[in-house]
Design a protein around this motif. Structure first.
Motif, PDB file in Angstrom:
ATOM      1  N   ASP A   1       0.814  -1.220   0.000  1.00  0.00           N
ATOM      2  CA  ASP A   1       0.000   0.000   0.000  1.00  0.00           C
ATOM      3  C   ASP A   1       0.845   1.267   0.000  1.00  0.00           C
ATOM      4  O   ASP A   1       0.347   2.345  -0.320  1.00  0.00           O
ATOM      5  CB  ASP A   1      -0.952   0.008   1.196  1.00  0.00           C
ATOM      6  CG  ASP A   1      -2.028  -1.059   1.086  1.00  0.00           C
ATOM      7  OD1 ASP A   1      -2.282  -1.534  -0.040  1.00  0.00           O
ATOM      8  OD2 ASP A   1      -2.617  -1.424   2.116  1.00  0.00           O
ATOM      9  N   HIS A   2       2.113   1.141   0.364  1.00  0.00           N
ATOM     10  CA  HIS A   2       2.988   2.307   0.439  1.00  0.00           C
ATOM     11  C   HIS A   2       3.764   2.549  -0.850  1.00  0.00           C
ATOM     12  O   HIS A   2       4.548   3.494  -0.940  1.00  0.00           O
ATOM     13  CB  HIS A   2       3.959   2.166   1.619  1.00  0.00           C
ATOM     14  CG  HIS A   2       3.260   1.989   2.929  1.00  0.00           C
ATOM     15  ND1 HIS A   2       2.474   2.972   3.489  1.00  0.00           N
ATOM     16  CD2 HIS A   2       3.187   0.941   3.770  1.00  0.00           C
ATOM     17  CE1 HIS A   2       1.964   2.543   4.633  1.00  0.00           C
ATOM     18  NE2 HIS A   2       2.385   1.311   4.822  1.00  0.00           N
ATOM     19  N   LEU A   3       3.528   1.697  -1.846  1.00  0.00           N
ATOM     20  CA  LEU A   3       4.239   1.823  -3.120  1.00  0.00           C
ATOM     21  C   LEU A   3       3.268   2.261  -4.212  1.00  0.00           C
ATOM     22  O   LEU A   3       2.058   2.013  -4.111  1.00  0.00           O
ATOM     23  CB  LEU A   3       4.850   0.472  -3.510  1.00  0.00           C
ATOM     24  CG  LEU A   3       5.822  -0.151  -2.514  1.00  0.00           C
ATOM     25  CD1 LEU A   3       6.183  -1.565  -2.964  1.00  0.00           C
ATOM     26  CD2 LEU A   3       7.076   0.703  -2.372  1.00  0.00           C
ATOM     27  N   ASP A   4       3.797   2.866  -5.271  1.00  0.00           N
ATOM     28  CA  ASP A   4       2.905   3.176  -6.386  1.00  0.00           C
ATOM     29  C   ASP A   4       2.457   1.854  -7.004  1.00  0.00           C
ATOM     30  O   ASP A   4       3.132   0.824  -6.853  1.00  0.00           O
ATOM     31  CB  ASP A   4       3.582   4.113  -7.400  1.00  0.00           C
ATOM     32  CG  ASP A   4       4.569   3.422  -8.318  1.00  0.00           C
ATOM     33  OD1 ASP A   4       4.151   2.529  -9.073  1.00  0.00           O
ATOM     34  OD2 ASP A   4       5.759   3.776  -8.290  1.00  0.00           O
ATOM     35  N   PRO A   5       1.289   1.843  -7.666  1.00  0.00           N
ATOM     36  CA  PRO A   5       0.703   0.577  -8.116  1.00  0.00           C
ATOM     37  C   PRO A   5       1.612  -0.303  -8.973  1.00  0.00           C
ATOM     38  O   PRO A   5       1.674  -1.515  -8.765  1.00  0.00           O
ATOM     39  CB  PRO A   5      -0.538   1.020  -8.895  1.00  0.00           C
ATOM     40  CG  PRO A   5      -0.919   2.316  -8.269  1.00  0.00           C
ATOM     41  CD  PRO A   5       0.380   2.973  -7.905  1.00  0.00           C
TER      42      PRO A   5
ATOM     43  N   GLU B   1       4.951  -0.359  -9.111  1.00  0.00           N
ATOM     44  CA  GLU B   1       6.038  -0.870  -8.285  1.00  0.00           C
ATOM     45  C   GLU B   1       5.527  -1.956  -7.340  1.00  0.00           C
ATOM     46  O   GLU B   1       6.188  -2.972  -7.130  1.00  0.00           O
ATOM     47  CB  GLU B   1       6.675   0.275  -7.490  1.00  0.00           C
ATOM     48  CG  GLU B   1       7.912  -0.138  -6.719  1.00  0.00           C
ATOM     49  CD  GLU B   1       8.522   1.007  -5.922  1.00  0.00           C
ATOM     50  OE1 GLU B   1       9.409   0.711  -5.088  1.00  0.00           O
ATOM     51  OE2 GLU B   1       8.131   2.172  -6.118  1.00  0.00           O
TER      52      GLU B   1
ATOM     53  N   ARG C   1      -6.291   0.876  -6.909  1.00  0.00           N
ATOM     54  CA  ARG C   1      -5.421   2.060  -6.877  1.00  0.00           C
ATOM     55  C   ARG C   1      -4.833   2.324  -8.263  1.00  0.00           C
ATOM     56  O   ARG C   1      -4.734   3.464  -8.702  1.00  0.00           O
ATOM     57  CB  ARG C   1      -4.285   1.877  -5.865  1.00  0.00           C
ATOM     58  CG  ARG C   1      -4.710   1.964  -4.430  1.00  0.00           C
ATOM     59  CD  ARG C   1      -3.551   2.134  -3.449  1.00  0.00           C
ATOM     60  NE  ARG C   1      -2.528   1.106  -3.502  1.00  0.00           N
ATOM     61  CZ  ARG C   1      -1.247   1.324  -3.841  1.00  0.00           C
ATOM     62  NH1 ARG C   1      -0.828   2.529  -4.181  1.00  0.00           N
ATOM     63  NH2 ARG C   1      -0.373   0.328  -3.848  1.00  0.00           N
ATOM     64  N   GLY C   2      -4.440   1.245  -8.934  1.00  0.00           N
ATOM     65  CA  GLY C   2      -3.873   1.393 -10.273  1.00  0.00           C
ATOM     66  C   GLY C   2      -4.878   1.887 -11.298  1.00  0.00           C
ATOM     67  O   GLY C   2      -4.546   2.707 -12.156  1.00  0.00           O
TER      68      GLY C   2
ATOM     69  N   SER D   1      -5.585   5.599 -10.691  1.00  0.00           N
ATOM     70  CA  SER D   1      -4.499   6.476 -11.141  1.00  0.00           C
ATOM     71  C   SER D   1      -4.278   6.412 -12.648  1.00  0.00           C
ATOM     72  O   SER D   1      -3.429   7.124 -13.185  1.00  0.00           O
ATOM     73  CB  SER D   1      -3.202   6.126 -10.407  1.00  0.00           C
ATOM     74  OG  SER D   1      -2.735   4.846 -10.808  1.00  0.00           O
TER      75      SER D   1
ATOM     76  N   VAL E   1      -3.124   3.868 -14.354  1.00  0.00           N
ATOM     77  CA  VAL E   1      -1.992   3.013 -14.714  1.00  0.00           C
ATOM     78  C   VAL E   1      -2.466   1.628 -15.156  1.00  0.00           C
ATOM     79  O   VAL E   1      -1.876   1.023 -16.054  1.00  0.00           O
ATOM     80  CB  VAL E   1      -1.004   2.894 -13.533  1.00  0.00           C
ATOM     81  CG1 VAL E   1       0.133   1.952 -13.851  1.00  0.00           C
ATOM     82  CG2 VAL E   1      -0.459   4.254 -13.159  1.00  0.00           C
TER      83      VAL E   1
ATOM     84  N   ARG F   1      -1.636  -3.446 -17.277  1.00  0.00           N
ATOM     85  CA  ARG F   1      -1.323  -2.038 -17.542  1.00  0.00           C
ATOM     86  C   ARG F   1      -2.253  -1.430 -18.600  1.00  0.00           C
ATOM     87  O   ARG F   1      -2.632  -2.086 -19.561  1.00  0.00           O
ATOM     88  CB  ARG F   1       0.117  -1.912 -18.008  1.00  0.00           C
ATOM     89  CG  ARG F   1       0.630  -0.497 -18.019  1.00  0.00           C
ATOM     90  CD  ARG F   1       2.133  -0.453 -18.139  1.00  0.00           C
ATOM     91  NE  ARG F   1       2.585   0.911 -17.966  1.00  0.00           N
ATOM     92  CZ  ARG F   1       3.832   1.249 -17.728  1.00  0.00           C
ATOM     93  NH1 ARG F   1       4.755   0.318 -17.619  1.00  0.00           N
ATOM     94  NH2 ARG F   1       4.181   2.503 -17.585  1.00  0.00           N
TER      95      ARG F   1
END
Length: 197
Positions: free
Chosen positions: A68-72, A74, A131-132, A135, A137, A195
């Motif tokens: 949860d602390h990383l961008d989707p 990553e 989350r991805g 955003s 992504v 993606r």
């Protein structure tokens, strides 16, 4: 109990439920069959406990990834890399899952813990995926269960089929170069699957 479980995991992974012997587990742990039956009820009870422990160990490490602390993107790469590495380093886990599939899942079906152990894995992927998508992504319309199945399939095969695959195509499936290249390919395949383009 931990010693019994560790020895039993190897015994069941190597010989399957049918071939594993409680006598051998007792001898290797310097305990008695009676004590094993006291703790686990039966050979099948011990086998089910080993299956649960195998899934629990994987899910515990998986939940510690702090995705949860990383961008989707990553976070997805980290999850796939972890799964690839876990499977490669945990041949007993792979063999146990293969054995239970031969048993048509009948012992996992009797487990009261297996659902609770594994549902969080799908929830974590759903959160990551959402989350991805939010955003921009990841592409919309995918199922977290399908993403999980794809990750599992691509990472499981490298261990479950490495002997036959290597023999058929005459290459060393345990070569560090092959493993590194395959790991990279698997991460890239899953990333391309989810993606947005």
């Amino acid at each position: 109990m931990a010693n019994i479980m560790a020895v039993a995991m190897t015994e069941f992974a190597e010989k399957g439920l049918a071939g594993a012997r409680i006598d051998e587990i007792a001898a290797a742990t310097q305990t008695s069959k009676r004590m094993i039956y006291y703790y686990f009820g039966s050979k099948e009870g011990l086998y089910t406990a080993v299956l649960e422990a195998s899934y629990r160990e994987m899910r515990t490490h998986e939940s510690a990834l702090n995705l949860d602390h990383l961008d989707p993107l990553e976070a997805l790469r980290k999850l796939v890399a972890y799964t690839f590495d876990h499977h490669r380093q945990s041949e007993n886990y792979i063999r146990l899952v293969m054995g239970e599939n031969i048993n048509r899942g009948q012992y996992l079906a009797q487990s009261t813990a297996i659902q609770a152990l594994n549902v969080p894995a799908i929830s974590a992927i759903q959160t990551l995926y959402d989350r991805g998508v939010s955003s921009g992504v990841f592409r919309p319309g995918l199922s977290a269960l399908d993403i999980h199945a794809s990750i599992s399939a691509l990472t499981f095969f490298n261990v479950s089929n490495r002997h036959t695959f290597g023999l058929i195509f005459r290459f060393d499936a345990a070569s560090p170069d092959w493993i590194a290249q395959r790991r990279h390919s698997v991460i890239e395949m899953v990333e391309r699957f989810v993606r947005a383009y």
